[in-house]
Design an enzyme around this catalytic site. Structure first.
Site, PDB file in Angstrom:
ATOM      1  N   HIS A   1       2.384  -6.790   0.399  1.00 14.41           N
ATOM      2  CA  HIS A   1       2.709  -8.175   0.072  1.00 14.41           C
ATOM      3  C   HIS A   1       2.283  -8.446  -1.367  1.00 14.41           C
ATOM      4  CE1 HIS A   1       3.209  -9.532   4.321  1.00 14.41           C
ATOM      5  NE2 HIS A   1       2.388  -8.523   4.549  1.00 14.41           N
TER       6      HIS A   1
ATOM      7  N   HIS B   1       3.840  -1.530   4.167  1.00 18.03           N
ATOM      8  CA  HIS B   1       4.421  -2.478   3.222  1.00 18.03           C
ATOM      9  C   HIS B   1       3.313  -3.182   2.468  1.00 18.03           C
ATOM     10  CE1 HIS B   1       3.783  -4.752   6.940  1.00 18.03           C
ATOM     11  NE2 HIS B   1       3.714  -5.853   6.198  1.00 18.03           N
TER      12      HIS B   1
END
Length: 138
Positions: free
Chosen positions: A103, A101
């Protein structure tokens, strides 16, 4: 592949409700449930990849353009002074959820937190030797 025991697989694929910003065939972008700043977003692939070393090249090639779109929307909406785009791999690098992932964090001049590290002073000969070894791997 989607992993049944992965919270980010479930978030990316709509199993749990989220504050979704964007979705396409490969990714879901949501607001982080524990944000560093207002607007802190997560780019989540819908398929499970534990980290950067596992993510498919075709999927990974779409991450930075998507991060740019998310960052642009955040900057326009929030008027932030800057953006951090952060991606961690492995516990020693700060990864706590083992689903790749990214940010995207709005930043302000008045922030009271930092993302950084101390600047080192490398040995020039050691740097040159390491550069040669690494370049040979490409």
């Amino acid at each position: 592949m989607i992993q049944d025991d992965c919270i980010f697989c479930k978030l990316a694929n709509g199993v749990f409700p989220t504050n979704k910003l964007y979705e396409d065939d490969d990714f879901t972008v949501i607001l982080d449930a524990s944000p560093a700043n207002k607007g802190h977003a997560l780019i989540l692939p819908k398929q499970h990849y534990a980290n950067l070393f596992e993510i498919d090249d075709e999927v990974s090639s779409k991450v930075l353009p998507l991060a740019k779109k998310v960052a642009t929307a955040l900057k326009e909406e929030l008027g932030c002074d800057g953006i951090n785009v952060v991606q961690n791999n492995g516990p020693s690098a700060g990864q706590t959820v083992f689903h790749f992932h990214v940010h995207v964090i709005p930043r302000y001049d008045s922030d009271e937190f930092e993302i950084g590290w101390p600047q080192g002073e490398p040995d020039a000969a050691e740097q040159e030797e390491l550069a040669k070894k690494l370049a040979a791997r490409f």
